[in-house]
Structure formats: structure tokens, C-alpha cells
Design a protein around this motif. Structure first.
Motif, PDB file in Angstrom:
ATOM      1  N   UNK A  45       0.836  -1.197   0.000  1.00 40.58           N
ATOM      2  CA  UNK A  45       0.000   0.000   0.000  1.00 40.58           C
ATOM      3  C   UNK A  45       0.877   1.256   0.000  1.00 40.58           C
ATOM      4  N   UNK A  46       1.962   1.224   0.761  1.00 34.75           N
ATOM      5  CA  UNK A  46       2.881   2.358   0.792  1.00 34.75           C
ATOM      6  C   UNK A  46       3.518   2.576  -0.578  1.00 34.75           C
ATOM      7  N   UNK A  47       3.864   1.471  -1.250  1.00 37.60           N
ATOM      8  CA  UNK A  47       4.435   1.556  -2.592  1.00 37.60           C
ATOM      9  C   UNK A  47       3.460   2.244  -3.552  1.00 37.60           C
ATOM     10  N   UNK A  48       2.228   1.773  -3.579  1.00 40.54           N
ATOM     11  CA  UNK A  48       1.237   2.348  -4.497  1.00 40.54           C
ATOM     12  C   UNK A  48       0.890   3.778  -4.102  1.00 40.54           C
ATOM     13  N   UNK A  65      -1.084  -6.607  -4.128  1.00 39.38           N
ATOM     14  CA  UNK A  65      -0.076  -7.514  -3.578  1.00 39.38           C
ATOM     15  C   UNK A  65       0.065  -8.755  -4.451  1.00 39.38           C
ATOM     16  N   UNK A  66      -1.079  -9.298  -4.896  1.00 41.32           N
ATOM     17  CA  UNK A  66      -1.038 -10.491  -5.744  1.00 41.32           C
ATOM     18  C   UNK A  66      -0.404 -10.199  -7.088  1.00 41.32           C
ATOM     19  N   UNK A  67      -0.618  -8.989  -7.618  1.00 42.59           N
ATOM     20  CA  UNK A  67       0.003  -8.628  -8.894  1.00 42.59           C
ATOM     21  C   UNK A  67       1.518  -8.804  -8.842  1.00 42.59           C
ATOM     22  N   UNK A  68       2.108  -8.517  -7.683  1.00 42.03           N
ATOM     23  CA  UNK A  68       3.555  -8.636  -7.520  1.00 42.03           C
ATOM     24  C   UNK A  68       3.978 -10.054  -7.173  1.00 42.03           C
ATOM     25  N   UNK A 112      10.272  -4.541 -17.932  1.00 41.73           N
ATOM     26  CA  UNK A 112       9.619  -3.319 -17.473  1.00 41.73           C
ATOM     27  C   UNK A 112       9.109  -2.419 -18.579  1.00 41.73           C
ATOM     28  N   UNK A 113       9.840  -2.356 -19.703  1.00 38.46           N
ATOM     29  CA  UNK A 113       9.365  -1.496 -20.786  1.00 38.46           C
ATOM     30  C   UNK A 113       8.099  -2.042 -21.437  1.00 38.46           C
ATOM     31  N   UNK A 114       7.924  -3.350 -21.398  1.00 40.14           N
ATOM     32  CA  UNK A 114       6.693  -3.917 -21.952  1.00 40.14           C
ATOM     33  C   UNK A 114       5.495  -3.604 -21.054  1.00 40.14           C
ATOM     34  N   UNK A 115       5.738  -3.441 -19.739  1.00 45.00           N
ATOM     35  CA  UNK A 115       4.644  -3.068 -18.837  1.00 45.00           C
ATOM     36  C   UNK A 115       4.072  -1.713 -19.249  1.00 45.00           C
ATOM     37  N   UNK A 223       5.307   0.679 -10.205  1.00 45.42           N
ATOM     38  CA  UNK A 223       4.858  -0.225  -9.134  1.00 45.42           C
ATOM     39  C   UNK A 223       5.216  -1.673  -9.448  1.00 45.42           C
ATOM     40  N   UNK A 224       5.516  -1.971 -10.717  1.00 43.93           N
ATOM     41  CA  UNK A 224       5.891  -3.338 -11.090  1.00 43.93           C
ATOM     42  C   UNK A 224       7.337  -3.664 -10.733  1.00 43.93           C
ATOM     43  N   UNK A 225       8.110  -2.658 -10.363  1.00 49.11           N
ATOM     44  CA  UNK A 225       9.534  -2.858 -10.085  1.00 49.11           C
ATOM     45  C   UNK A 225       9.794  -3.969  -9.060  1.00 49.11           C
ATOM     46  N   UNK A 226       9.030  -4.076  -7.957  1.00 49.49           N
ATOM     47  CA  UNK A 226       9.330  -5.128  -6.964  1.00 49.49           C
ATOM     48  C   UNK A 226       8.766  -6.495  -7.329  1.00 49.49           C
ATOM     49  N   UNK A 227       8.302  -6.699  -8.560  1.00 45.80           N
ATOM     50  CA  UNK A 227       7.686  -7.975  -8.916  1.00 45.80           C
ATOM     51  C   UNK A 227       8.686  -9.120  -9.008  1.00 45.80           C
TER      52      UNK A 227
END
Length: 266
Positions: A45-48, A65-68, A112-115, A223-227
Motif C-alpha cells: 500500500x505504501x508503494x502504491x 499484492x497479488x500482482x507482484x 519493465x518497458x513492456x509493462x 509499481x511493477x519494479x518489486x515484482x
């Protein structure tokens, strides 16, 4: 004094609206006291919140959370995880190994660029349809120009094992009928019934979900960085347990040499 250069207004102390660390007193995070107001906040939540400036409901944070977590694979054969494992076998530190692996995660086709491009495509498709444009024609034209659509299709395997469990979670939380997700499903139908046979992949599904959460393409990318790191650290640690150089060693006899034949010197 009237500024004469665009940077004149920024000389002197750094001014920021994001927050401040006040030594010995407190820390401010987007207007909130980090240690008082946000002490019980979920890390995701803090990340988003940090990226978007928005607060999300517990149900939405469960989805975020599940997305990651759904794409945190501890498989050293995956291109970026392999770098973390090579860091372990070369005996660098874990943080350096994962930092290098994260840098490689910004790949154009499947990183990441495809995201960014996946959600950007949905934004453009939605804008096209909102002005009365034909979605099928838009998809076909984009494919003609770029030969691929980020968020749809997958190298070697068209099915993405992460999509079904994510869709099930979205249904549980009543979040499976947003405008971007409906649009992504329409695009998938076009691609499946046409000659392309592309299915929506996980990046496309996550892009649609983040679009329905109100994120921009850049915010989705951030936000996808920590995935990936949660899967990278196990790869590094396992490589550290093996002898140095034990990750992907190749013997000389295993190489197929096709150069000049051996020569004898007089």
C-alpha cells in the motif's frame, strides 16, 4: 528578481511536495507522518501510495499484492534471475547481484518497458473507441506497424499460467468487470479469432487491472519494479551454496568448433 533561466527558480534549497526527513523529530511521506500515521500501512500500500498519491481499500491492496507475488519466480533459468545466480556464483554481494538482475528486468520485449507499453496500448485503444473508432481495425493497424502488441502473446508458450489465478482473485474481490479489463478481453477475442492467435498475457492483465485502479502507464511500470526480486534472492542464495563458478559452467570439449582446422608449424 525575475528568473532569466529555467533553472533559476530551482537554485538554493531543494523544495519538494513529496516529503521530508526531519532529523531527530519525524519523517513526512506525502503529507503523512510516516512513523505515526502510516505505521500500520501494508508495504505494498505504501508503494502504491508513494507512486500514485492515492490510498486504496484493503480489497484493492490484496489485488495489488497479488500482482507482484504472482510473478516472483525463483527459477535461475529465467533471463533476469540468471544474472542474480551468476552474481552468487561469482561471490558478489546479494544486493549487487539483484541490482544487476533488476537492471536487466527493464527488457523491451518481456520486462519493465513492456509493462509501460501494455497499458499505453490500452489507453490508446480506449481513446480510439471513445471517439467512435473501430477496435478491430485499431488492433490490426497496431500489429501492422509494430508486429506485436505488448500484453498479448508469449514467446514459445501462448498460455500464461498466472492469468487464471489472478482472474479468480479479481472475481473474489468483485474487481473483474472494470472498463480496462473489459477492453483487454475484447482485444483478446479479436486476436484469438483472427490469424494471430494471441492470448492476453500477465503483463496485459496486470496493465488492465492497474488501469482500472487509476494508474498511468508510467505508474504501472514503477509499481511493477518489486515484482521480481522476491524470486531473485533465492536464486542468488542457492548459487552461493555451490562452488564458485558452478552456475552454467561450459567445458572446452562441449564447444562445437567450426573455425580453422589445427595447423602444424614447421
Amino acid at each position: 528578481m525575475i528568473p532569466t533561466h529555467p533553472l533559476d527558480a530551482y537554485t538554493g534549497p531543494i523544495r519538494t511536495r513529496m516529503g521530508a526527513a526531519i532529523g531527530g523529530e519525524r519523517a513526512v511521506f506525502r503529507g503523512y507522518d510516516l512513523h505515526r500515521d502510516l505505521r500500520d500501512i501494508h508495504w505494498v500500500e505504501l508503494l502504491f501510495f508513494g507512486v500514485t498519491g492515492k490510498r486504496y481499500s484493503p480489497s484493492e491492496i490484496r489485488i495489488c499484492n497479488a500482482l507482484l507475488t504472482f510473478t516472483s519466480y525463483p527459477d535461475p533459468r529465467i533471463w533476469n534471475n540468471r544474472i542474480a545466480a551468476l552474481g552468487g556464483t561469482s561471490r558478489t554481494t546479494g544486493n549487487l547481484a539483484v541490482a544487476a538482475a533488476q537492471a536487466a528486468s527493464e527488457a523491451v520485449l518481456f520486462g519493465g518497458q513492456s509493462f509501460y507499453r501494455a497499458l499505453d496500448f490500452l489507453f490508446r485503444a480506449r481513446a480510439h473507441c471513445d471517439t467512435g473508432g473501430d477496435l478491430h481495425g485499431f488492433v490490426a493497424d497496431d500489429l501492422r506497424r509494430h508486429r506485436a502488441i505488448a500484453g498479448f502473446g508469449r514467446p514459445r508458450i501462448n498460455e500464461d499460467e498466472r492469468v487464471a489465478p489472478m482472474l479468480a482473485l479479481l472475481a473474489e474481490e468483485g474487481f473483474d468487470d472494470g472498463p480496462f479489463l473489459r477492453l483487454a478481453r475484447r482485444i483478446e477475442e479479436i486476436l484469438l479469432t483472427g490469424r494471430w492467435r494471441y492470448r492476453m498475457n500477465y503483463a496485459g492483465l496486470a496493465a488492465a487491472v492497474c488501469g482500472d485502479l487509476g494508474l498511468t502507464p508510467e505508474q504501472y511500470s514503477l509499481v511493477s519494479f518489486p515484482a521480481f526480486p522476491c524470486g531473485m534472492f533465492p536464486c542468488y542464495l542457492e548459487a552461493r551454496e555451490k562452488p564458485a563458478g558452478a552456475v552454467m559452467p561450459v567445458t572446452c570439449v562441449a564447444m562445437k568448433y567450426i573455425g580453422a582446422s589445427p595447423r602444424h608449424w614447421a
